[in-house]
Design a protein around this motif. Structure first.
Motif, PDB file in Angstrom:
ATOM      1  N   ILE A  14      10.760  -8.694  -7.531  1.00  0.00           N
ATOM      2  CA  ILE A  14      10.262  -7.706  -8.486  1.00  0.00           C
ATOM      3  C   ILE A  14      11.410  -7.320  -9.408  1.00  0.00           C
ATOM      4  N   VAL A  15      11.213  -7.493 -10.729  1.00  0.00           N
ATOM      5  CA  VAL A  15      12.273  -7.207 -11.698  1.00  0.00           C
ATOM      6  C   VAL A  15      11.715  -6.348 -12.830  1.00  0.00           C
ATOM      7  N   PRO A  16      12.111  -5.070 -12.909  1.00  0.00           N
ATOM      8  CA  PRO A  16      11.728  -4.260 -14.075  1.00  0.00           C
ATOM      9  C   PRO A  16      12.466  -4.747 -15.315  1.00  0.00           C
ATOM     10  N   SER A  17      11.827  -4.615 -16.465  1.00  0.00           N
ATOM     11  CA  SER A  17      12.435  -5.017 -17.728  1.00  0.00           C
ATOM     12  C   SER A  17      12.744  -3.780 -18.557  1.00  0.00           C
ATOM     13  N   ASN A  18      14.050  -3.525 -18.733  1.00  0.00           N
ATOM     14  CA  ASN A  18      14.508  -2.389 -19.552  1.00  0.00           C
ATOM     15  C   ASN A  18      13.836  -1.088 -19.130  1.00  0.00           C
ATOM     16  N   ALA A  59      14.911   4.553 -15.863  1.00  0.00           N
ATOM     17  CA  ALA A  59      14.803   5.165 -14.538  1.00  0.00           C
ATOM     18  C   ALA A  59      16.133   5.043 -13.821  1.00  0.00           C
ATOM     19  N   LEU A  60      16.381   5.980 -12.886  1.00  0.00           N
ATOM     20  CA  LEU A  60      17.595   5.902 -12.084  1.00  0.00           C
ATOM     21  C   LEU A  60      17.516   4.735 -11.109  1.00  0.00           C
ATOM     22  N   PHE A  61      16.317   4.479 -10.598  1.00  0.00           N
ATOM     23  CA  PHE A  61      16.149   3.359  -9.672  1.00  0.00           C
ATOM     24  C   PHE A  61      15.291   2.299 -10.344  1.00  0.00           C
ATOM     25  N   SER A  62      15.939   1.264 -10.824  1.00  0.00           N
ATOM     26  CA  SER A  62      15.201   0.177 -11.481  1.00  0.00           C
ATOM     27  C   SER A  62      15.830  -1.165 -11.138  1.00  0.00           C
ATOM     28  N   ARG A  63      16.392  -1.264  -9.946  1.00  0.00           N
ATOM     29  CA  ARG A  63      17.014  -2.506  -9.522  1.00  0.00           C
ATOM     30  C   ARG A  63      15.960  -3.534  -9.122  1.00  0.00           C
ATOM     31  N   PRO A  64      16.285  -4.822  -9.245  1.00  0.00           N
ATOM     32  CA  PRO A  64      15.383  -5.840  -8.709  1.00  0.00           C
ATOM     33  C   PRO A  64      15.224  -5.664  -7.207  1.00  0.00           C
ATOM     34  N   MET A  65      14.066  -6.026  -6.707  1.00  0.00           N
ATOM     35  CA  MET A  65      13.779  -5.931  -5.273  1.00  0.00           C
ATOM     36  C   MET A  65      13.220  -7.261  -4.782  1.00  0.00           C
ATOM     37  N   SER A  95      12.779 -17.520 -10.235  1.00  0.00           N
ATOM     38  CA  SER A  95      13.938 -16.630 -10.298  1.00  0.00           C
ATOM     39  C   SER A  95      14.971 -17.099 -11.315  1.00  0.00           C
ATOM     40  N   THR A  96      14.950 -18.367 -11.689  1.00  0.00           N
ATOM     41  CA  THR A  96      15.907 -18.879 -12.676  1.00  0.00           C
ATOM     42  C   THR A  96      15.311 -18.910 -14.084  1.00  0.00           C
ATOM     43  N   ALA A  97      14.140 -18.316 -14.249  1.00  0.00           N
ATOM     44  CA  ALA A  97      13.469 -18.315 -15.552  1.00  0.00           C
ATOM     45  C   ALA A  97      13.528 -16.912 -16.165  1.00  0.00           C
ATOM     46  N   TYR A  98      12.384 -16.352 -16.509  1.00  0.00           N
ATOM     47  CA  TYR A  98      12.323 -15.049 -17.171  1.00  0.00           C
ATOM     48  C   TYR A  98      12.994 -13.968 -16.317  1.00  0.00           C
ATOM     49  N   ALA A  99      12.765 -14.010 -15.003  1.00  0.00           N
ATOM     50  CA  ALA A  99      13.329 -12.991 -14.119  1.00  0.00           C
ATOM     51  C   ALA A  99      14.854 -12.993 -14.171  1.00  0.00           C
ATOM     52  N   PHE A 100      15.441 -14.173 -14.294  1.00  0.00           N
ATOM     53  CA  PHE A 100      16.903 -14.281 -14.399  1.00  0.00           C
ATOM     54  C   PHE A 100      17.392 -13.634 -15.688  1.00  0.00           C
ATOM     55  N   SER A 101      16.685 -13.900 -16.790  1.00  0.00           N
ATOM     56  CA  SER A 101      17.056 -13.304 -18.075  1.00  0.00           C
ATOM     57  C   SER A 101      16.935 -11.783 -18.048  1.00  0.00           C
ATOM     58  N   ALA A 102      16.017 -11.265 -17.230  1.00  0.00           N
ATOM     59  CA  ALA A 102      15.801  -9.823 -17.134  1.00  0.00           C
ATOM     60  C   ALA A 102      16.748  -9.153 -16.156  1.00  0.00           C
ATOM     61  N   GLY A 103      17.655  -9.927 -15.560  1.00  0.00           N
ATOM     62  CA  GLY A 103      18.652  -9.350 -14.674  1.00  0.00           C
ATOM     63  C   GLY A 103      18.408  -9.555 -13.200  1.00  0.00           C
ATOM     64  N   ASP A 142       0.798  -1.230   0.000  1.00  0.00           N
ATOM     65  CA  ASP A 142       0.000   0.000   0.000  1.00  0.00           C
ATOM     66  C   ASP A 142       0.829   1.277   0.000  1.00  0.00           C
ATOM     67  N   ARG A 143       2.135   1.167  -0.286  1.00  0.00           N
ATOM     68  CA  ARG A 143       2.972   2.354  -0.358  1.00  0.00           C
ATOM     69  C   ARG A 143       3.685   2.391  -1.703  1.00  0.00           C
ATOM     70  N   PRO A 144       3.702   3.544  -2.393  1.00  0.00           N
ATOM     71  CA  PRO A 144       4.373   3.617  -3.690  1.00  0.00           C
ATOM     72  C   PRO A 144       5.884   3.495  -3.540  1.00  0.00           C
ATOM     73  N   VAL A 145       6.498   2.850  -4.524  1.00  0.00           N
ATOM     74  CA  VAL A 145       7.949   2.653  -4.512  1.00  0.00           C
ATOM     75  C   VAL A 145       8.623   3.448  -5.623  1.00  0.00           C
ATOM     76  N   SER A 146       8.143   3.309  -6.847  1.00  0.00           N
ATOM     77  CA  SER A 146       8.796   4.005  -7.951  1.00  0.00           C
ATOM     78  C   SER A 146       7.871   4.055  -9.156  1.00  0.00           C
ATOM     79  N   ARG A 147       8.084   5.071  -9.971  1.00  0.00           N
ATOM     80  CA  ARG A 147       7.387   5.189 -11.249  1.00  0.00           C
ATOM     81  C   ARG A 147       8.437   5.237 -12.350  1.00  0.00           C
ATOM     82  N   PHE A 148       8.214   4.484 -13.422  1.00  0.00           N
ATOM     83  CA  PHE A 148       9.165   4.501 -14.528  1.00  0.00           C
ATOM     84  C   PHE A 148       8.495   4.023 -15.803  1.00  0.00           C
ATOM     85  N   ALA A 149       9.151   4.352 -16.916  1.00  0.00           N
ATOM     86  CA  ALA A 149       8.751   3.814 -18.210  1.00  0.00           C
ATOM     87  C   ALA A 149       9.606   2.590 -18.489  1.00  0.00           C
ATOM     88  N   CYS A 150       8.998   1.536 -19.023  1.00  0.00           N
ATOM     89  CA  CYS A 150       9.721   0.282 -19.176  1.00  0.00           C
ATOM     90  C   CYS A 150       9.041  -0.594 -20.226  1.00  0.00           C
TER      91      CYS A 150
END
Length: 299
Positions: free
Chosen positions: A198-202, A205-211, A177-185, A158-166
């Protein structure tokens, strides 16, 4: 339960030309043990209730076939095992050249069952719930047209973390974690860990690390842009329509998938074997924890 009352569901992928001999071998082994074999010769077309009344689900094929088999096993609440006929087959517990040993272990119940975490996903249009689904590996929110970028806002508990285009965003289980998420970094997570990834794809954003979040967290993804429509894929198999400016909520699934494990080999060994990781030069402890030179240092 007597042996004559036991039934194994065996599911295969019809596109594989080399599966016939393996199916015949499994049937012969089960017949000799007095165990019935129910065969679905096209795992993609198998009815959803195919595993009801069966003791185990045995999938012959790769990870794609296993994911369909997991749908059948989860619905019937029975354990599942994969015998790899593919290339990597990360979800498979055994290989095709060990079929006699694998079937013997299943017949004599020489295995343990490990529940694997799943995801439940709900799609909202304002206050209305418009679609629901589940995933074993991941839920992937993607741009329907594959052109341009999605504008997403992510939220945790219920709390916002980040907004980005992706290009999209994935929420994965440790199994996924060893499937699509692994390929996405994303990182590799041991399957007995309970967490959400949580893994953003491409992402632009300055903050787009997996969480990695608590397994009790609720992850929400809000689609902000009106220019691009989103769609949610569950394990790359089941699609959920996302309305304009829709909201996707993902949390730990109520029903796990029960994996069969043979033997005591750790996940680390599978990771090294499946990804062919270089381990030359390792001087660690061997044979039940005893150092190779007996000094406690390793040699």
């Amino acid at each position: 339960m007597s042996l004559t009352e036991r039934t194994f569901l065996v599911v295969v992928h019809t596109l594989r030309s080399d599966v016939g001999a393996t199916v015949a071998q499994i049937r012969e082994l089960l017949d000799a043990a007095g165990v019935n074999m129910k065969l679905e010769s096209d795992v993609q077309e198998a009815p959803d209730d195919a595993a009801v009344g069966c003791e185990v689900v045995v999938v012959l094929g790769g990870d794609g076939g296993f994911l369909r088999g997991a749908e059948l096993a989860r619905r019937a609440d029975v354990p599942i095992i994969g015998i790899n006929l593919g290339h990597v087959g990360f979800l498979a517990e055994s290989e095709v050249d060990t079929v006699p040993e694998t079937i013997g272990d299943l017949v004599h119940r020489r295995y343990t069952v490990h529940p694997r975490m799943t995801l439940d996903v709900a799609i909202h249009d304002g206050d209305d719930l418009v679609a629901e689904g589940w995933a074993l590996n991941e839920v992937s929110v993607e741009n329907r047209s594959r052109q341009g970028l999605l504008e997403l806002v992510t939220e945790v508990d219920d709390r916002p973390v980040s907004r980005f285009a992706c290009d999209g965003l994935l929420v994965a289980t440790p199994t996924g974690s060893t499937a699509y998420a692994f390929s996405a970094g994303g990182p590799v997570m041991w399957p007995d860990l309970e967490a959400l990834l949580i893994v953003p794809s491409n992402a632009h954003a300055l903050f787009s690390r997996p969480m990695v979040t608590s397994p009790r967290s609720t992850i929400a993804i809000e689609v902000e842009s009106r220019r691009h429509e989103a769609i949610a894929f569950c394990d790359g198999r089941r699609t959920l329509e996302v309305p304009e400016r829709g909201r996707i909520e993902i949390r730990r699934g109520a029903d796990p998938v029960r994996f069969i494990k043979l033997g005591a080999a750790p996940f680390t060994d599978r990771l090294v074997h499946k990804f062919q990781l270089p381990i030359t030069g390792w001087r660690g402890r061997q044979d039940g924890g005893e150092p190779r030179d007996g000094t406690g240092i390793g040699g």
